[in-house]
Design a protein around this motif. Structure first.
Motif, mmCIF file in Angstrom:
data_model
loop_
_atom_site.group_PDB
_atom_site.id
_atom_site.type_symbol
_atom_site.label_atom_id
_atom_site.label_comp_id
_atom_site.label_asym_id
_atom_site.label_seq_id
_atom_site.Cartn_x
_atom_site.Cartn_y
_atom_site.Cartn_z
ATOM 1 N N SER A 174 -2.009 -0.156 -7.885
ATOM 2 C CA SER A 174 -2.476 -1.328 -8.654
ATOM 3 C C SER A 174 -2.323 -2.553 -7.657
ATOM 4 O O SER A 174 -1.374 -2.799 -7.018
ATOM 5 C CB SER A 174 -1.677 -1.468 -9.873
ATOM 6 N N ALA B 129 -4.266 3.446 4.329
ATOM 7 C CA ALA B 129 -4.101 4.529 3.356
ATOM 8 C C ALA B 129 -5.770 4.604 2.695
ATOM 9 O O ALA B 129 -5.603 5.709 2.234
ATOM 10 C CB ALA B 129 -3.063 3.812 2.492
ATOM 11 N N SER C 219 2.125 3.061 -2.634
ATOM 12 C CA SER C 219 1.530 4.302 -3.425
ATOM 13 C C SER C 219 0.297 4.702 -3.169
ATOM 14 O O SER C 219 0.131 5.994 -2.995
ATOM 15 C CB SER C 219 1.565 3.751 -4.887
ATOM 16 N N THR C 220 -0.625 3.861 -2.444
ATOM 17 C CA THR C 220 -1.718 4.492 -2.028
ATOM 18 C C THR C 220 -1.474 5.534 -0.872
ATOM 19 O O THR C 220 -2.362 6.361 -0.544
ATOM 20 C CB THR C 220 -2.773 3.445 -1.489
ATOM 21 N N LEU D 90 -9.243 -3.445 6.685
ATOM 22 C CA LEU D 90 -9.517 -4.949 6.388
ATOM 23 C C LEU D 90 -9.488 -5.970 7.478
ATOM 24 O O LEU D 90 -10.548 -7.126 7.590
ATOM 25 C CB LEU D 90 -8.392 -5.549 5.141
ATOM 26 N N GLY E 299 0.945 -1.295 0.189
ATOM 27 C CA GLY E 299 -0.246 -0.005 -0.166
ATOM 28 C C GLY E 299 0.999 1.310 0.007
ATOM 29 O O GLY E 299 0.211 2.357 0.319
#
Ligand SMILES: Nc1nc2c(ncn2[C@@H]2O[C@H](COP(=O)(O)OP(=O)(O)O)[C@@H](O)[C@H]2O)c(=O)[nH]1
Ligand SMILES: [Mg+2]
Length: 386
Positions: free
Chosen positions: A217, A328, A202-203, A304, A200
């Protein structure tokens, strides 16, 4: 006829001052303050018949021979019967700026320091130095810190006069140490986001930067190179560096991305290790890659699996690093993560309330006094920082 009483007050002459820091830059701003008599030569330099008020305008700046020197933007910021103030935004080449100031001088504008252009002369050299350093501040919190330093320093220097030699040396060292506070606001702190693919990073980068700057992605290995984005958090300028995931790569391109990631680590101030909290598997041994750098673990994707493995059970090679659960995607815990990072970087709020120096001449003076029996020059407040 009543004579006008003689006072020391008179209208300041027409003047021009460079408001931006000297040296090469993208743009430079000159503030011109003109009496009505100086308006015709100013209009000639700016290739206009009359100065447009209440609008920014683009024009050619000309020299005395009517040759264009630069394509500039200008805006009249004040206009009344006695005075017109106009800001000229030039290209920042120092030779060009010097040329423009000389043309203004030849047209009758006195060349002054920025403070005089603002109309309030600085109280002393300390205050003048603070104003001169102002363009280096990247956030308004930094500007507030800087402008509160002259008064604090003056009081501290006064207090130091009464100290024993040993205490005096210690006080000099403390002040020198707090030179770093200037740097906190004058240079964006670089933070690398590191961790396994799909954790995570990049998020999280997009959330921290406040915009979608990095590709997200579910396909592992999407971030092949690194991407940087600057933002401000709690008044501090921070630059986030999103990297390729650290893992054993099979393809050559990804191996190269990972090699670059490791070279970036040498160049950052701190690291956020992003971990997929829903699947905390193999973790890179960060301590060996970024020795001595502040590191905070982002226990990501807590949306999650809020009740999964407690972060405390994370088997880090160096358990001394703080671990912050966050998401994120939803943003939960991200501010806590930033605050924890700032604390790991030593950004304690109380340091901002203490006197700190911001000029090399003060640093040199303190350095001399910190290492010898020599007392700090009581006139440090008058030191020229130019
Ligand atoms: N549920 C959830 N999914 C996330 C979170 N952060 C990232 N993801 C998802 O995880 C996948 C990989 O994310 P990415 O940011 O590309 O990971 P990177 O490889 O570490 O840069 C994407 O499908 C993201 O939408 C999170 O906090 N919660
Ligand atoms: Mg990525």
């Amino acid at each position: 006829m009543t004579a006008i009483p003689a006072t020391g007050l008179s209208d300041p002459p027409s003047n021009a001052a460079l408001l931006t820091a000297p040296g090469p830059a993208a743009i430079a701003t000159i503030r011109v303050s003109a009496t009505p008599q100086s308006l015709p030569p100013l209009c000639r330099l700016l290739s206009v018949e009359q100065l447009p008020t209440r609008q920014i305008f683009r024009t050619a700046l000309r020299d005395a021979a009517n040759e264009p020197i630069d394509d500039i933007l200008a805006v009249v910021t004040h206009h009344d019967a006695h005075r017109t103030t106009i800001e000229l935004h030039l290209h920042g080449n120092p030779w060009l700026v010097e040329r423009a100031l000389r043309e203004l001088q030849q047209a009758g504008f006195e060349r002054t320091a920025a403070d005089a252009a603002f109309g309030t002369p600085p109280a002393d050299a300390l205050e003048a130095a603070a104003w001169a350093a102002l363009p280096q501040m990247l956030t308004s919190a930094g500007a507030r810190w800087l402008l509160s330093q002259p008064a604090r320093l003056r009081a501290e220097l006064q207090r130091m006069r009464g100290l024993s030699d040993a205490d005096h040396r210690a006080a000099c060292r403390t002040l020198l140490h707090e030179l770093t506070v200037f740097d906190w606001f004058a240079r964006s702190t670089r933070v690398a986001l590191l961790g396994p693919p799909n954790a995570g990073k990049s998020t999280l980068m997009n959330r921290l930067a406040g915009s979608a700057v990095s590709i997200v992605s579910p396909v592992a290995g999407t971030t092949r190179d690194w991407i940087e984005a600057a933002s401000e958090h709690h008044g501090y300028p921070l630059t986030w560096v999103d990297t390729a995931g650290v893992r054993d790569a099979s393809d050559e391109l990804e191996r190269e991305s990972i090699r670059r990631t490791q070279s970036i680590l040498a160049d950052v101030d701190a690291v956020i290790l992003v971990v997929d909290g829903a699947q905390p598997t193999a973790l890179p041994t960060i301590s060996s890659t970024s020795p001595g750098k502040p590191l905070v673990v982002a226990w990501n994707k807590c949306d999650l699996s809020p009740h999964s493995d407690s972060p405390g059970s994370l088997a880090l090679s160096d358990a001394a690093h703080p671990i912050v659960p966050c998401s994120a995607t939803t943003g939960a815990g991200v501010d806590d993560l930033v605050k924890t990072l700032l604390a790991a970087l030593g950004r304690a709020p109380d340091i901002l309330e203490r006197p700190g120096i911001f000029c090399p001449a003060h640093a040199r003076s303190l350095l001399r006094a910190a290492d010898s029996a020599q007392r700090i020059d009581p006139d440090i407040a008058q030191l020229d920082c130019g």
